[in-house]
Every structure is written in C-alpha cells, then in structure tokens.
Design an enzyme around this catalytic site. Structure first.
Site, PDB file in Angstrom:
ATOM      1  N   HIS A 199     -45.541  76.163 -26.264  1.00  0.00           N
ATOM      2  CA  HIS A 199     -46.234  74.876 -26.103  1.00  0.00           C
ATOM      3  C   HIS A 199     -46.317  74.266 -27.505  1.00  0.00           C
ATOM      4  O   HIS A 199     -47.382  74.221 -28.124  1.00  0.00           O
ATOM      5  CB  HIS A 199     -47.618  75.141 -25.505  1.00  0.00           C
ATOM      6  CG  HIS A 199     -48.338  73.927 -25.002  1.00  0.00           C
ATOM      7  ND1 HIS A 199     -47.953  72.637 -25.292  1.00  0.00           N
ATOM      8  CD2 HIS A 199     -49.448  73.823 -24.220  1.00  0.00           C
ATOM      9  CE1 HIS A 199     -48.804  71.791 -24.706  1.00  0.00           C
ATOM     10  NE2 HIS A 199     -49.706  72.494 -24.050  1.00  0.00           N
TER      11      HIS A 199
ATOM     12  N   ARG B 255     -43.314  69.460 -18.505  1.00  0.00           N
ATOM     13  CA  ARG B 255     -44.054  70.714 -18.350  1.00  0.00           C
ATOM     14  C   ARG B 255     -43.596  71.341 -17.049  1.00  0.00           C
ATOM     15  O   ARG B 255     -43.516  70.673 -16.020  1.00  0.00           O
ATOM     16  CB  ARG B 255     -45.560  70.473 -18.321  1.00  0.00           C
ATOM     17  CG  ARG B 255     -46.315  71.704 -17.846  1.00  0.00           C
ATOM     18  CD  ARG B 255     -47.800  71.562 -17.946  1.00  0.00           C
ATOM     19  NE  ARG B 255     -48.249  71.594 -19.331  1.00  0.00           N
ATOM     20  CZ  ARG B 255     -49.526  71.654 -19.679  1.00  0.00           C
ATOM     21  NH1 ARG B 255     -50.469  71.666 -18.758  1.00  0.00           N
ATOM     22  NH2 ARG B 255     -49.870  71.679 -20.948  1.00  0.00           N
TER      23      ARG B 255
ATOM     24  N   ARG C 119     -55.231  67.383 -20.430  1.00  0.00           N
ATOM     25  CA  ARG C 119     -55.132  66.916 -21.812  1.00  0.00           C
ATOM     26  C   ARG C 119     -53.720  66.532 -22.237  1.00  0.00           C
ATOM     27  O   ARG C 119     -53.499  65.463 -22.798  1.00  0.00           O
ATOM     28  CB  ARG C 119     -55.652  67.996 -22.782  1.00  0.00           C
ATOM     29  CG  ARG C 119     -57.132  68.018 -22.924  1.00  0.00           C
ATOM     30  CD  ARG C 119     -57.619  69.426 -23.162  1.00  0.00           C
ATOM     31  NE  ARG C 119     -57.476  70.179 -21.927  1.00  0.00           N
ATOM     32  CZ  ARG C 119     -58.417  70.268 -20.995  1.00  0.00           C
ATOM     33  NH1 ARG C 119     -59.578  69.711 -21.193  1.00  0.00           N
ATOM     34  NH2 ARG C 119     -58.226  70.933 -19.869  1.00  0.00           N
ATOM     35  N   THR C 120     -52.773  67.421 -21.995  1.00  0.00           N
ATOM     36  CA  THR C 120     -51.437  67.156 -22.543  1.00  0.00           C
ATOM     37  C   THR C 120     -50.846  65.912 -21.908  1.00  0.00           C
ATOM     38  O   THR C 120     -50.338  65.026 -22.600  1.00  0.00           O
ATOM     39  CB  THR C 120     -50.523  68.383 -22.352  1.00  0.00           C
ATOM     40  OG1 THR C 120     -51.220  69.538 -22.826  1.00  0.00           O
ATOM     41  CG2 THR C 120     -49.229  68.234 -23.124  1.00  0.00           C
TER      42      THR C 120
ATOM     43  N   LYS D  73     -38.607  68.639  -2.501  1.00  0.00           N
ATOM     44  CA  LYS D  73     -37.581  68.835  -1.470  1.00  0.00           C
ATOM     45  C   LYS D  73     -36.585  69.922  -1.868  1.00  0.00           C
ATOM     46  O   LYS D  73     -35.599  70.143  -1.188  1.00  0.00           O
ATOM     47  CB  LYS D  73     -36.821  67.521  -1.251  1.00  0.00           C
ATOM     48  CG  LYS D  73     -37.701  66.357  -0.843  1.00  0.00           C
ATOM     49  CD  LYS D  73     -36.853  65.088  -0.688  1.00  0.00           C
ATOM     50  CE  LYS D  73     -37.728  63.860  -0.513  1.00  0.00           C
ATOM     51  NZ  LYS D  73     -36.963  62.618  -0.667  1.00  0.00           N
TER      52      LYS D  73
HETATM   53  C1  NCD Z   1     -52.888  75.075 -22.190  1.00  0.00           C
HETATM   54  C2  NCD Z   1     -51.572  75.199 -21.454  1.00  0.00           C
HETATM   55  O1  NCD Z   1     -51.270  74.424 -20.553  1.00  0.00           O
HETATM   56  O2  NCD Z   1     -50.841  76.098 -21.840  1.00  0.00           O
HETATM   57  N1  NCD Z   1     -53.534  73.874 -21.978  1.00  0.00           N
HETATM   58  C3  NCD Z   1     -53.236  72.807 -22.778  1.00  0.00           C
HETATM   59  O3  NCD Z   1     -52.154  72.276 -22.749  1.00  0.00           O
HETATM   60  N2  NCD Z   1     -54.188  72.389 -23.622  1.00  0.00           N
HETATM   61  C4  NCD Z   1     -53.773  76.244 -22.072  1.00  0.00           C
HETATM   62  C5  NCD Z   1     -54.170  76.749 -20.710  1.00  0.00           C
HETATM   63  O4  NCD Z   1     -53.781  76.228 -19.679  1.00  0.00           O
HETATM   64  O5  NCD Z   1     -54.940  77.711 -20.697  1.00  0.00           O
END
Ligand code: NCD
Length: 330
Positions: A147, A119, A69-70, A97
């Site tokens: 997040h 991320r 999703r993100t 690497k």
């Molecule tokens: C979450 C995350 O990556 O922290 N997912 C997201 O971005 N919607 C939640 C998760 O991974 O459980």
C-alpha cells in the site's frame, strides 16, 4: 512548481506507483517535500497553479475492496485541484459479472484517462492494471502485498511529528502477516539510517520470514511478542498500531475460528501509556480503520495522531496526482 530533482524534466510524469520499492530514497523525499509545499499552498489559498495544471484531467478510481480514507482522499485530491473522477467498484462494474482484471484494465485504457487508482484483494492486481493501461496506475492496496501511498503518508506524518526519520525507534504492532501497510512501511524504512524497528505481533500473525530476511539486510529489527507491548511503549518514538485483517484469513470455518481466537489478543489502553517517557515525545499512529486494538480513550490523549495522518493522506495524494500527470506544458 519547480522540480528540484531536475528542473527540466518531471521524472514522475507517466510513472506507475505499484511498489514502494520502485521509489529510491531521493524520490520518496521529493514526494514528501512536494506534499509539504501543497499543504502550505492550500492553507494559504494558493491553489491556482494546481487548478491550471489539473483542469480537465480525469482520474479513474477503481476500488474493488472497501475503502473510506484512501478512496475519499484520492477523490478529494483531484477535485480540489480542478480535475474529475470516474469511480467504479466491484458492485457497479462488470467485475460482478465475472470479467477478468485484465479485461477491465484494457477497457479503462480505451477511455484514455490521465491517471488510474486501483485497490483489489489480490496480491499483484495493481501490476496487472499497470501492464494493461498506458496512463499512470497507482496501487491503493493490493491484497496483503503493498500500500505504497499509505506508506508515503506514514513517512510524511513521522517526519512532521519528529522532524526526521533517521535514527528513530519505531514499533509496528498487530497483524504483520496480512497487513499491507506495514509491509510497505517496513520496506521504506530500509532507506533511512539507524532506525530500530520492533515487530510486535501475535505468534500467528508475525511478519513473513521472506520479508524479515530482506529487512534485516539493511534495518535493525527485533521481533517481540504481545506481552512486551507495554515495555515497548517505554522504548520507542513511534508506535504504529494496525488492525487484524479479518478479510485475509482463510474463508473456511477453521480460518474464521482462528480470527475469533486472535482478535482480542491485543488492545492498546490509556493505562498502558503511563509507560511513555515524556522526554521521548512518544507518538501513536494507525493507518485506520481501527476496531478493537485501540481503546477509544486513547484518541483524546496527546499521543494519538491518526486523524492528522488521515489529513496528510490528502496532501500526499495531491502531490502524486500532480507529479504523475503533469506534462511539459502544465
Ligand atoms: C488500510 C488498508 O486498506 O490496507 N487502510 C487504509 O488504507 N488506510 C489498513 C486496514 O484496512 O487495516
């Protein structure tokens, strides 16, 4: 695209979004309003202004941890607004690497992108990126820490579902120890008046004391055990479920055993929803992905709103990309 905080200055331009605590309440509310304006404009095919503002802008999307999703919503957001994406990940980059995060960041900086999204599994990684990149950096999840863009879309969804955030009773359920989404969201709720937050978790996955200490200075919180989940459904406006963050458990046989022991301790079933009070307009949210913690039959009930939450992520990310990259002349 007026800026109601100050019509002459876009105070978001060039800023990093690393921690939800970097955003005072009026800025959070402003981003939510901007996202709502964008949702309306796109529904009415009124996107030329955004295309003009974002044409030719480049977003570097650096996802060193899995994401559906993100990462997709950030990419969809910039592409729908006429910008471009360069995507790198752990497997296709020199991170594989052994390159340090700092060197990866310094490299990205040399290509002079307009915005960078990161991320990474390490707490604090987004901050390292921000310190080494002059373009705005957005934290799309750093380890178990934060997040913030998920929090903005969670707040947007709560507002959409309930018309307000003040005064709500909200239960955060599941992995409150390692879950970065609930860490950011709980911190953000400190900005609102009279919220009551139930923290419902297995004993092993309670919210860290350092965080509950901070929260309780501004927020009414009540820790509950899993046996009280059903009772809690009857008391709250919003139930926010979360997944056990398997990948954050220690990478040892003991760590994995602990995960196996905890993993089936809670599942929200359709039957449990009989506790929901009709007059309370009860709603279920989840940042997704969900695994075993919600029975699939719950998805079809009127209470489930997690896929609208997914959609709202697009509007929030469009708003952020416009606000952070918009220059005076756009
Ligand atoms: C979450 C995350 O990556 O922290 N997912 C997201 O971005 N919607 C939640 C998760 O991974 O459980």
């Amino acid at each position: 695209m007026e800026d109601s905080l100050n019509p002459n200055v876009n105070r978001f331009m060039g800023r990093d979004i690393i921690s939800i605590e970097d955003l005072p309440k009026e800025e959070i509310d402003f981003i939510l309003e901007k996202a709502s304006e964008i949702e309306n404009d796109f529904r009415n095919n009124n996107f030329l202004n955004y295309r003009k503002a974002m044409a030719g802008k480049i977003m570097i999307s650096a996802f060193f941890e899995p994401s559906t999703r993100t990462s997709t919503s950030f990419q969809a957001a910039i592409l729908k607004m006429g910008g471009n994406v360069i995507a790198i990940n752990e497997d296709n980059s020199s991170r594989k690497k052994g390159e340090t995060l700092k060197d990866t960041a310094k490299t990205i900086d040399r290509y002079n992108p307009d915005v960078v999204v990161i991320r990474h599994r390490k707490d604090g990684s987004a901050r390292i990126f921000a310190e080494n990149i002059s373009a705005p950096v957005i934290n799309a999840g750093d380890g178990k820490n934060q997040h913030p863009t998920q929090t903005l879309l969670d707040l947007y969804t709560i507002k959409e579902l309930r018309g307000k955030i003040d005064g709500l009773k909200i239960a955060l359920v599941g992995d409150l120890k390692y879950g970065r989404t609930v860490h950011s969201l709980a911190l953000a709720l400190m900005n609102y008046e009279n919220c009551l937050v139930f923290l419902v978790a297995p004993d092993e996955l309670k919210m860290p004391a350092s965080l509950t200490g901070k929260l309780s200075s501004k927020l009414k919180i009540e820790e509950r055990n899993l046996a009280e989940l059903q009772k809690t459904i009857g008391e709250v406006d919003i139930l926010l479920m979360t997944r056990i963050q398997r990948e954050r458990f220690p990478d040892s046989p003991e760590g994995q055993q602990e995960y196996e022991r905890i993993k089936s301790q809670y599942t929200l079933t359709k039957n449990m929803l009989s506790m929901a009070k009709p007059q309370k307009n009860f709603k279920i949210m989840h940042p997704l992905p969900k695994v075993d913690e919600i029975e699939p039959a719950v998805d079809k009930t009127k209470y489930a709103h997690y896929f609208k939450q997914v959609e709202n992520g697009l509007y929030i990310r469009e708003a952020l990309l416009v606000l952070l990259t918009r220059g005076k002349n756009d």
